[in-house]
Design a protein around this motif. Sequence first.
Motif, mmCIF file in Angstrom:
data_model
loop_
_atom_site.group_PDB
_atom_site.id
_atom_site.type_symbol
_atom_site.label_atom_id
_atom_site.label_comp_id
_atom_site.label_asym_id
_atom_site.label_seq_id
_atom_site.Cartn_x
_atom_site.Cartn_y
_atom_site.Cartn_z
ATOM 1 N N VAL A 488 0.801 -1.252 -0.150
ATOM 2 C CA VAL A 488 0.101 0.081 0.076
ATOM 3 C C VAL A 488 0.804 1.156 0.154
ATOM 4 O O VAL A 488 0.345 2.316 -0.243
ATOM 5 C CB VAL A 488 -1.143 0.161 1.153
ATOM 6 C CG1 VAL A 488 -1.911 -1.191 1.116
ATOM 7 C CG2 VAL A 488 -0.257 0.313 2.499
ATOM 8 N N ALA A 489 2.041 1.066 0.107
ATOM 9 C CA ALA A 489 2.988 2.148 0.116
ATOM 10 C C ALA A 489 4.462 1.684 -0.197
ATOM 11 O O ALA A 489 4.713 0.638 0.215
ATOM 12 C CB ALA A 489 3.049 2.960 1.536
ATOM 13 N N VAL A 490 5.294 2.442 -0.687
ATOM 14 C CA VAL A 490 6.717 2.280 -0.868
ATOM 15 C C VAL A 490 7.582 3.510 -0.830
ATOM 16 O O VAL A 490 7.073 4.626 -0.895
ATOM 17 C CB VAL A 490 6.930 1.809 -2.405
ATOM 18 C CG1 VAL A 490 6.573 2.738 -3.220
ATOM 19 C CG2 VAL A 490 8.341 1.081 -2.516
ATOM 20 N N SER A 491 8.651 3.383 -0.441
ATOM 21 C CA SER A 491 9.676 4.549 -0.104
ATOM 22 C C SER A 491 11.222 3.984 -0.730
ATOM 23 O O SER A 491 11.552 2.998 -0.098
ATOM 24 C CB SER A 491 9.751 5.166 1.278
ATOM 25 O OG SER A 491 10.607 6.028 1.405
ATOM 26 N N ALA A 492 11.728 4.980 -1.325
ATOM 27 C CA ALA A 492 13.208 4.735 -2.038
ATOM 28 C C ALA A 492 13.952 5.518 -1.466
ATOM 29 O O ALA A 492 13.732 6.710 -1.174
ATOM 30 C CB ALA A 492 13.109 4.849 -3.454
ATOM 31 N N GLY A 493 15.295 4.989 -0.827
ATOM 32 C CA GLY A 493 16.107 6.085 -0.242
ATOM 33 C C GLY A 493 17.533 5.963 -0.813
ATOM 34 O O GLY A 493 17.588 6.139 -1.852
ATOM 35 N N GLY A 494 18.647 5.846 -0.005
ATOM 36 C CA GLY A 494 19.795 5.744 -0.424
ATOM 37 C C GLY A 494 20.401 4.567 -1.281
ATOM 38 O O GLY A 494 20.747 4.434 -2.550
ATOM 39 N N SER A 495 20.212 3.309 -0.743
ATOM 40 C CA SER A 495 20.730 2.128 -1.190
ATOM 41 C C SER A 495 19.885 1.064 -0.770
ATOM 42 O O SER A 495 20.188 -0.101 -0.670
ATOM 43 C CB SER A 495 22.193 1.768 -0.777
ATOM 44 O OG SER A 495 22.886 2.767 -1.239
ATOM 45 N N HIS A 496 18.755 1.413 -0.009
ATOM 46 C CA HIS A 496 17.596 0.437 0.259
ATOM 47 C C HIS A 496 16.210 1.060 -0.125
ATOM 48 O O HIS A 496 16.210 2.133 -0.019
ATOM 49 C CB HIS A 496 17.833 -0.213 1.897
ATOM 50 C CG HIS A 496 17.420 0.798 2.816
ATOM 51 N ND1 HIS A 496 18.011 1.857 3.153
ATOM 52 C CD2 HIS A 496 16.405 0.666 3.703
ATOM 53 C CE1 HIS A 496 17.534 2.697 4.033
ATOM 54 N NE2 HIS A 496 16.413 1.942 4.622
ATOM 55 N N SER A 497 15.316 0.206 0.071
ATOM 56 C CA SER A 497 13.912 0.507 -0.082
ATOM 57 C C SER A 497 13.014 -0.158 0.986
ATOM 58 O O SER A 497 13.380 -1.172 1.667
ATOM 59 C CB SER A 497 13.381 0.191 -1.487
ATOM 60 O OG SER A 497 14.091 0.889 -2.522
ATOM 61 N N CYS A 498 11.783 0.316 1.132
ATOM 62 C CA CYS A 498 10.647 -0.220 1.819
ATOM 63 C C CYS A 498 9.404 -0.057 1.571
ATOM 64 O O CYS A 498 9.114 0.985 0.705
ATOM 65 C CB CYS A 498 11.101 0.387 3.705
ATOM 66 S SG CYS A 498 12.608 0.119 4.442
ATOM 67 N N GLY A 499 8.722 -1.042 1.937
ATOM 68 C CA GLY A 499 7.356 -0.865 1.377
ATOM 69 C C GLY A 499 6.282 -1.284 2.726
ATOM 70 O O GLY A 499 6.595 -2.231 3.479
ATOM 71 N N VAL A 500 5.295 -0.726 2.846
ATOM 72 C CA VAL A 500 4.013 -1.292 3.824
ATOM 73 C C VAL A 500 3.066 -2.323 2.900
ATOM 74 O O VAL A 500 2.628 -1.815 2.052
ATOM 75 C CB VAL A 500 3.310 -0.102 4.210
ATOM 76 C CG1 VAL A 500 2.422 -0.612 5.161
ATOM 77 C CG2 VAL A 500 4.328 0.982 4.876
ATOM 78 N N ARG A 501 3.112 -3.564 3.608
ATOM 79 C CA ARG A 501 2.329 -4.637 2.995
ATOM 80 C C ARG A 501 0.818 -4.253 3.293
ATOM 81 O O ARG A 501 0.571 -3.234 4.127
ATOM 82 C CB ARG A 501 2.573 -5.926 3.531
ATOM 83 C CG ARG A 501 4.045 -6.343 3.097
ATOM 84 C CD ARG A 501 4.196 -7.889 3.216
ATOM 85 N NE ARG A 501 5.408 -8.521 2.736
ATOM 86 C CZ ARG A 501 5.749 -8.771 1.680
ATOM 87 N NH1 ARG A 501 4.948 -8.846 0.714
ATOM 88 N NH2 ARG A 501 6.987 -9.261 1.387
ATOM 89 N N VAL A 502 0.029 -5.011 2.539
ATOM 90 C CA VAL A 502 -1.438 -4.756 2.947
ATOM 91 C C VAL A 502 -1.980 -5.071 4.189
ATOM 92 O O VAL A 502 -2.821 -4.500 4.858
ATOM 93 C CB VAL A 502 -2.253 -5.493 2.047
ATOM 94 C CG1 VAL A 502 -3.822 -5.298 2.155
ATOM 95 C CG2 VAL A 502 -2.305 -5.246 0.520
ATOM 96 N N ASP A 503 -1.135 -6.163 4.759
ATOM 97 C CA ASP A 503 -1.714 -6.362 6.329
ATOM 98 C C ASP A 503 -0.787 -5.376 7.498
ATOM 99 O O ASP A 503 -1.151 -5.636 8.530
ATOM 100 C CB ASP A 503 -1.103 -7.706 6.758
ATOM 101 C CG ASP A 503 0.414 -7.948 6.308
ATOM 102 O OD1 ASP A 503 1.241 -7.220 6.097
ATOM 103 O OD2 ASP A 503 0.830 -9.336 6.547
#
Length: 559
Positions: A488-503
């Motif tokens: 439901v969301a994603v964020s890109a940074g310097g050398s890693h990324s994170c996302g929020v799953r549906v749960d």
Amino acid sequence: MQPDVCATVPAGESAPRRSVREPVLARKHPWAVSADIPRAAVFTAVSAGADHSCGLLIGGEAVCWGVNDVGQLDAPAGSFVTVSAGTVHSCGLREGGEVVCWGADVLGLLDVPDGSFVAVSAGTVHSCGLRAGGEVVCWGVNDVGQLDVPQGSFIAVSAGWEHSCGLRGGGEVVCWGDNLLGQLDVPQGSFAAVSAGAFHSCALSVDGAIVCWGAGVVGQSGVPQGSFAAVSVGLFQSCGVRVSGEIVCWDIDGVGQLAAPKGSFAAVSTSGFHSCALSVHGVVVCWSLNDAGQLDAPEGSFTAVSANDDHSCGVRVSGEVACWGDNGAGQLDAPEGSFTAVSAGFWYSCGLRTGGEVVCWGDERYGRLDAPEGSFGAVSAGAFHSCGVRIGGGVVCWGDNGDGQLDAPEGSFVAVSAGGSHSCGVRIGGGVVCWGDNGDGQLDAPQGSFTAVSAGFGYSCGLRIGGEVACWGDNFYGQLDVPEGSFVAVSAGGSHSCGVRVDGGVVCWGLNDAGQLDVPQGSFTAVSVAFGYSCGLRVSGAVACWGYWRSDPRIGAEA
């Protein structure tokens, strides 16, 4: 405490410039910024001091970061071939052989002797330089004989806390100054490098083994086995670079100073309570204290959070903006009033007021604080530029335009994201378009319909309508290797990324040298990725941050 480092010289000597393979944006964290770190900065050398560090950029410019209470960060302009950070001062060697020191102008620390040098080493309250003929000369405080250099010719010198050590051409190490704890009692043998610390010293044998002497009662004598290419001694800790490029640290670990980052490194420099290393890609990585506090989110309930470089910001339920971390440029001094959104950039922040006005605060360079007038529906602060979506759907950007990152295309957008030196937006129809630097393919957005986009450094990520995350651009650290599942969301940074799953679970991918992928348990509604760390907004409204070895707080950076 000094040792300045490079892969091609003995530890304890000043580090010359070296060629590097990949132009990676270097980090300098988490201290106050008094030097302008250019985009895509590549370092050729690094030196860790007591509360500050200095690095040499590939063009010869010296930049320093950390505590600047006595001007130890104010490196003079011009080109240098070496740099060395001490306790309250720093020294650099210019191409012509001149040594220049800056910082605390007391006790003769800045009174460099006349003449030409080939190396310099800054200690606690004294410094030493090596002349072309092999003579070592020291200046500063001489209360325990740290300036009383023995006669003879040397090929390297290292200034420690209250003692110094030099390496002779035949491999012999000689030390002088304070010997209260045996730091002058050099063992026999032939050595290739030496490093003088606070209460002990270490040398690199010609066969690659490390030998230490001095205050071994606190563990400095517990040197790991194996073959090393470099060694550096600090206050209570020592670090070495194995021939394989791995960094190993030993001795007392009070604040995480032994938890060296993973990866392949060319050099290491350790000092008071922190260490810095130069990766084979030219990136500077530092670890230990988290004294900027960028992970220490305040208590309370928030509706939004944004993390970047050396600080983070959040919007409280009341509409107030609260920021935490380093405040060297005023990036924490959020104006009063009610906000609906906030975005943290490099040493500055921007917020969207309830009435649609965008206001920015912090480092004013590049015009980053000059938000245009008018009413906006969204704002995004990048490294050196920002972008906003006007109420009518048009995108406008301001700040640095060195790579065309301000040249937003015409049309109507629903979202925009400002990255390192590029920007991306989501059009009303769901298509993603990016502009600015495309050196790594970060503008080559895939086809399809998206609901959100995030521009990082050299790459971008987007959230498709069906919940799939797609990333494009630089994949050196695996930051494009998105795990399967619906988000439901994603964020890109310097050398890693994170996302929020549906749960509500958060998953991160890419570089994990500082624990930035080690997400805490729980359910989240949003996530924001920075360099080496991330912050998430829990369902409860609390903010949690992780990375930079949160369990062993340290300063950190991507290798």
